[in-house]
Scaffold this motif. Structure first.
Motif, short mmCIF file in Angstrom:
data_model
loop_
_atom_site.label_atom_id
_atom_site.label_comp_id
_atom_site.label_asym_id
_atom_site.label_seq_id
_atom_site.Cartn_x
_atom_site.Cartn_y
_atom_site.Cartn_z
N ALA A 128 0.87 -1.18 0.08
CA ALA A 128 -0.23 0.04 0.02
C ALA A 128 0.77 1.39 -0.03
N GLY A 129 1.88 1.24 0.74
CA GLY A 129 2.83 2.29 0.76
C GLY A 129 3.40 2.49 -0.59
N ARG A 130 3.79 1.48 -1.26
CA ARG A 130 4.47 1.77 -2.59
C ARG A 130 3.15 2.52 -3.59
N MET A 131 2.26 2.15 -3.30
CA MET A 131 1.07 2.81 -4.25
C MET A 131 0.97 3.97 -4.06
N LEU A 132 1.05 4.42 -2.51
CA LEU A 132 1.00 5.89 -2.00
C LEU A 132 2.00 6.71 -2.76
N LEU A 133 3.15 6.29 -3.01
CA LEU A 133 4.25 6.82 -3.46
C LEU A 133 4.61 6.75 -4.99
N THR A 134 3.48 6.53 -5.59
CA THR A 134 3.30 6.58 -7.42
C THR A 134 4.03 8.15 -7.61
N PRO A 135 4.95 8.05 -8.27
CA PRO A 135 5.39 9.52 -8.79
C PRO A 135 4.27 10.29 -9.87
N LEU A 136 3.87 11.32 -9.52
CA LEU A 136 2.74 12.14 -10.47
C LEU A 136 3.62 13.33 -11.14
N PRO A 137 3.04 13.57 -12.28
CA PRO A 137 3.50 14.68 -13.03
C PRO A 137 3.11 15.91 -12.19
N ASP A 138 3.60 17.24 -12.50
CA ASP A 138 3.50 18.51 -11.82
C ASP A 138 2.15 19.10 -12.49
#
Length: 231
Positions: free
Chosen positions: A221-231
């Motif tokens: 679940a932590g790995r999903m929360l840290l999905t890199p996102l575009p600015d």
């Protein structure tokens, strides 16, 4: 010259935990993902300390024991990484992505909360029960009071760290990513996990397997929360 004994927080106290977190905060870059979570957790622990001082907990000894055992698991993960050892699976995503430019501060904060609440708190309840010679039910009121404090702080964290005005937040992928995670649901699941671990305490093989699977699931679940996102 060594500090006077009365100025040095005693080991096993909330003040000692706060001192360790403040030292960690001073040693980390501000944007570091672990530093972001540490600031959040420091604020929570300082508030617990203030409430203990003003007598707002009915069982200060139980709250102190639970709070310290809880914090020690996070600090042990930090020390493991500093010593080139592997931390528990629930903490690995935060340490792996702590410097990723595509991960936002709110993600770091909630990923740390996810690891600490989802995994560490259940084990800390068991630790505290053993230290105090009590059952999990005897700690339920203290668990709920600390949990209520965490929920209120989570709301403030989201407000402080969520970027942009409200209209932009609706379209922000961060809003959709984090909308699937809830501290209240995580806290409820943790209480169930703590009771299960306590029930399994005389079956160490099963208890270890249960704790391992909990650690792995929370890490996912932590790995999903840290999905890199575009600015």
């Amino acid at each position: 010259m060594a500090p006077s004994a009365h100025l040095t927080p005693r080991a096993g106290t909330v003040d000692a935990v706060v001192a360790r977190m403040r030292a960690l905060d001073a040693s980390l870059p501000e944007r570091d993902g672990v530093a972001v979570f540490n600031r959040v957790y420091l604020a929570v622990t300082e508030e617990v300390g203030r409430r203990l001082e003003t007598g707002r907990f009915t069982d200060p000894r139980a709250v102190t024991t639970l709070d310290v055992r809880f914090a020690e698991r996070y600090l042990a993960a930090v020390e493991a990484v500093a010593g080139d050892r592997r931390p528990p699976a629930c903490w690995r995503p935060l340490f792996q992505f702590r410097r990723h430019p595509g991960v936002r501060p709110l993600q770091f904060a909630l990923a740390g909360i996810n690891a600490h609440i989802g995994h560490d708190l259940a084990l800390a309840v068991v630790d505290a029960c053993r230290a105090l010679g009590c059952e999990p039910a005897d700690l339920e009121d203290e668990f709920d009071r600390v949990g209520d404090l965490l929920v209120s702080l989570e709301e403030r964290i989201r407000e402080d760290l969520m970027p942009g005005p409200d209209l932009l937040q609706i379209a922000d992928p961060l809003t959709h990513l984090l909308g699937s995670w809830s501290l209240e649901r995580a806290r409820d699941a943790t209480w169930s996990a703590a009771r299960a671990l306590w029930a399994l305490r005389r079956l160490p093989d099963l208890a270890e397997e249960f704790a391992l699977r909990l650690d792995t699931a929370v890490g996912f679940a932590g790995r999903m929360l840290l999905t890199p996102l575009p600015d």
